[in-house]
Enzyme design. Structure first.
Site, PDB file in Angstrom:
ATOM      1  N   CYS A   1       0.819  -1.224   0.000  1.00 45.42           N
ATOM      2  CA  CYS A   1       0.000   0.000   0.000  1.00 45.42           C
ATOM      3  C   CYS A   1       0.848   1.267   0.000  1.00 45.42           C
ATOM      4  CB  CYS A   1      -0.938   0.002   1.204  1.00 45.42           C
ATOM      5  SG  CYS A   1      -1.935  -1.476   1.278  1.00 45.42           S
TER       6      CYS A   1
ATOM      7  N   HIS B   1      -3.044   6.968   2.377  1.00 45.13           N
ATOM      8  CA  HIS B   1      -3.554   5.707   1.830  1.00 45.13           C
ATOM      9  C   HIS B   1      -4.934   5.464   2.443  1.00 45.13           C
ATOM     10  CE1 HIS B   1      -4.269   1.620   0.967  1.00 45.13           C
ATOM     11  NE2 HIS B   1      -3.916   1.157   2.153  1.00 45.13           N
TER      12      HIS B   1
ATOM     13  N   ASN C   1     -10.332  -0.307   0.260  1.00 44.77           N
ATOM     14  CA  ASN C   1      -8.874  -0.204   0.273  1.00 44.77           C
ATOM     15  C   ASN C   1      -8.337  -0.770  -1.044  1.00 44.77           C
ATOM     16  OD1 ASN C   1      -6.137  -0.653   0.637  1.00 44.77           O
ATOM     17  ND2 ASN C   1      -6.344  -1.399   2.740  1.00 44.77           N
TER      18      ASN C   1
HETATM   19  O1  UT7 Z   1      -3.810  -1.182   3.527  1.00 43.27           O
HETATM   20  C1  UT7 Z   1      -3.142  -1.502   4.710  1.00 43.27           C
HETATM   21  C2  UT7 Z   1      -3.687  -2.762   5.198  1.00 43.27           C
HETATM   22  N1  UT7 Z   1      -4.877  -2.772   5.939  1.00 43.27           N
HETATM   23  C3  UT7 Z   1      -5.324  -1.919   6.888  1.00 43.27           C
HETATM   24  O2  UT7 Z   1      -4.913  -0.802   7.030  1.00 43.27           O
HETATM   25  C4  UT7 Z   1      -6.374  -2.431   7.830  1.00 43.27           C
HETATM   26  C5  UT7 Z   1      -6.086  -2.007   9.253  1.00 43.27           C
HETATM   27  N2  UT7 Z   1      -7.029  -2.593  10.192  1.00 43.27           N
HETATM   28  C6  UT7 Z   1      -8.318  -2.236  10.229  1.00 43.27           C
HETATM   29  O3  UT7 Z   1      -8.761  -1.404   9.456  1.00 43.27           O
HETATM   30  C7  UT7 Z   1      -9.201  -2.825  11.300  1.00 43.27           C
HETATM   31  O4  UT7 Z   1      -8.403  -3.512  12.250  1.00 43.27           O
HETATM   32  C8  UT7 Z   1     -10.292  -3.789  10.743  1.00 43.27           C
HETATM   33  C9  UT7 Z   1     -11.321  -2.998   9.966  1.00 43.27           C
HETATM   34  C10 UT7 Z   1      -9.628  -4.813   9.838  1.00 43.27           C
HETATM   35  C11 UT7 Z   1     -10.983  -4.514  11.891  1.00 43.27           C
HETATM   36  O5  UT7 Z   1     -11.521  -3.576  12.791  1.00 43.27           O
HETATM   37  P1  UT7 Z   1     -11.388  -3.833  14.367  1.00 43.27           P
HETATM   38  O6  UT7 Z   1     -12.137  -2.758  15.033  1.00 43.27           O
HETATM   39  O7  UT7 Z   1      -9.918  -3.954  14.657  1.00 43.27           O
HETATM   40  O8  UT7 Z   1     -12.181  -5.176  14.538  1.00 43.27           O
HETATM   41  P2  UT7 Z   1     -11.681  -6.556  15.127  1.00 43.27           P
HETATM   42  O9  UT7 Z   1     -10.713  -7.204  14.214  1.00 43.27           O
HETATM   43  O10 UT7 Z   1     -11.271  -6.329  16.539  1.00 43.27           O
HETATM   44  O11 UT7 Z   1     -13.024  -7.370  15.142  1.00 43.27           O
HETATM   45  C12 UT7 Z   1     -14.038  -7.047  16.049  1.00 43.27           C
HETATM   46  C13 UT7 Z   1     -15.132  -8.081  15.916  1.00 43.27           C
HETATM   47  C14 UT7 Z   1     -14.628  -9.509  15.982  1.00 43.27           C
HETATM   48  O12 UT7 Z   1     -15.599 -10.230  16.672  1.00 43.27           O
HETATM   49  P3  UT7 Z   1     -15.333 -10.675  18.200  1.00 43.27           P
HETATM   50  O13 UT7 Z   1     -14.110 -11.521  18.145  1.00 43.27           O
HETATM   51  O14 UT7 Z   1     -15.142  -9.387  18.945  1.00 43.27           O
HETATM   52  O15 UT7 Z   1     -16.586 -11.403  18.542  1.00 43.27           O
HETATM   53  C15 UT7 Z   1     -14.618  -9.946  14.537  1.00 43.27           C
HETATM   54  O16 UT7 Z   1     -14.848 -11.335  14.387  1.00 43.27           O
HETATM   55  O17 UT7 Z   1     -15.751  -7.917  14.626  1.00 43.27           O
HETATM   56  C16 UT7 Z   1     -15.786  -9.194  13.982  1.00 43.27           C
HETATM   57  N3  UT7 Z   1     -15.685  -8.975  12.556  1.00 43.27           N
HETATM   58  C17 UT7 Z   1     -16.744  -8.744  11.786  1.00 43.27           C
HETATM   59  N4  UT7 Z   1     -18.054  -8.668  12.047  1.00 43.27           N
HETATM   60  C18 UT7 Z   1     -18.880  -8.402  11.035  1.00 43.27           C
HETATM   61  C19 UT7 Z   1     -14.555  -8.925  11.793  1.00 43.27           C
HETATM   62  N5  UT7 Z   1     -14.898  -8.681  10.512  1.00 43.27           N
HETATM   63  C20 UT7 Z   1     -16.238  -8.560  10.477  1.00 43.27           C
HETATM   64  C21 UT7 Z   1     -17.162  -8.291   9.468  1.00 43.27           C
HETATM   65  N6  UT7 Z   1     -18.468  -8.219   9.783  1.00 43.27           N
HETATM   66  N7  UT7 Z   1     -16.784  -8.100   8.187  1.00 43.27           N
END
Ligand code: UT7
Length: 315
Positions: free
Chosen positions: A113, A238, A268
């Site tokens: 990225c 980005h 993204n």
């Molecule tokens: O381009 C560079 C590369 N990428 C990035 O910059 C991404 C950077 N990271 C992020 O943007 C965020 O960490 C995410 C958007 C990927 C995730 O957000 P988060 O607030 O860190 O969520 P999380 O991973 O802590 O997940 C929270 C909950 C989990 O459930 P539990 O374990 O708390 O019950 C996940 O299983 O949300 C759940 N979850 C979803 N629920 C519904 C994860 N993905 C989804 C989804 N829909 N698509």
């Protein structure tokens, strides 16, 4: 003349627009989750098109808008981590389709990225050694090809697309910084030696890395340019997650309107996200002659980088 400026932009998106509700038919997710956690509403996926075709479309638009003789382009770089072919490079396909001169320096580069800002800095270095005044830099990704559509943690985040800029050697301020460290756990995409088929990511680790590195990148490039944040017109990060950009705004106590965002439309798109943002900013009339921009990339590798560059449309 050892500066460089952007004189035009172009963009290309695949034909298929996919909403959050469409994603909710594929994996257990919801529009509410995706919107509140990321800010993303829609993204585009290729059906028939190859990535290099998107790159050609974006590049052609940028070259036409620049109104320059394409034979005066001495360098063509495509930033991509999802090329259609390992060889010929996407940049070589652009050379052929746009009829660029055969003495053009043509290659793809992969800094995930951060690819577009890495390519800007590379173009700046190479333009100083080339006879011709213009460079074409493209960011192009078809991430849908390496996305696991059974993994809701990643599949809702990414999109396909391409953006391009024409750069001109000029008496204009340019400054850049970059970095990398070898992290092969937080964000991994398959390559030839990999047992993995799809992109995998520890979202939280990437999030933490992003919110801590972006302010460092911005401050470092400001120092190198001898400018203050007030003197910069737009910051183009980005486009990965609205919450990442909002965190940077809070940390830097910066005016939110300085930070452009269009990730709601495209998701993204990795190396394509910054040139896609520049193209939309240009279309929306946000770029004025002499506008000072800071582009900031961060991502897999980990890699990071920032460039300060001016927008100067050709008259
Ligand atoms: O381009 C560079 C590369 N990428 C990035 O910059 C991404 C950077 N990271 C992020 O943007 C965020 O960490 C995410 C958007 C990927 C995730 O957000 P988060 O607030 O860190 O969520 P999380 O991973 O802590 O997940 C929270 C909950 C989990 O459930 P539990 O374990 O708390 O019950 C996940 O299983 O949300 C759940 N979850 C979803 N629920 C519904 C994860 N993905 C989804 C989804 N829909 N698509």
């Amino acid at each position: 003349m050892n500066g460089m400026q952007i004189i035009s932009t172009g963009k290309a998106l695949p034909e298929r627009c996919v909403t959050n509700d469409d994603m909710a038919k594929i994996v257990e997710t919801s529009d509410e989750w995706i919107t509140t956690r990321t800010g993303i509403s829609t993204r585009y996926f290729c059906k028939q098109q190859a990535g290099w075709q998107l790159a050609v479309q974006a590049a052609k638009q940028a070259v036409d808008a620049a109104g320059i003789d394409p034979q005066q382009i001495g360098l063509c770089i495509t930033a991509t981590m999802s090329p259609h072919y390992a060889t010929p490079s996407t940049a070589c396909m652009v050379q052929r389709e746009l009829g660029l001169a055969q003495d053009v320096f043509c290659f793809d580069m992969n800094a995930a990225c951060s690819g577009f800002v890495y390519a800007l800095e590379t173009a700046h270095a190479l333009l100083g050694t080339l006879q011709k005044p213009y460079a074409l830099v493209i960011g192009c990704e078809v991430l849908s090809k390496i996305t696991d559509f059974t993994d809701r943690n990643t599949c809702v985040l990414f999109g396909d697309g391409a953006g391009a800029v024409v750069l001109e050697r000029a008496d204009a301020p340019f400054a850049a910084m970059h970095g990398a460290n070898g992290n092969d756990t937080a964000l991994v995409c398959p390559g030839y030696g990999s047992e993995k088929q799809f992109l995998s990511m520890d979202g939280k680790a990437v999030f933490r890395f992003a919110v801590s590195s972006i302010p460092v990148c911005i401050n470092e490039v400001l120092t190198r340019a001898g400018l203050s944040l007030d003197e910069v017109d737009h910051i183009v990060c980005h486009q990965a997650n609205r919450r990442i950009i909002e965190s940077v705004i809070r940390q830097m106590k910066a005016p939110a309107e300085k930070f452009y965002m269009n990730l709601q439309h495209y998701g993204n798109t990795s190396a394509a996200s910054i040139p896609l943002a520049l193209a939309d900013m240009q279309q929306q009339g946000l770029l004025k002659k002499g506008s000072k921009l800071i582009c900031v990339g961060f991502g897999g590798g980990f890699t990071w980088g920032a460039s300060l560059i001016c927008w100067n449309e050709k008259e």
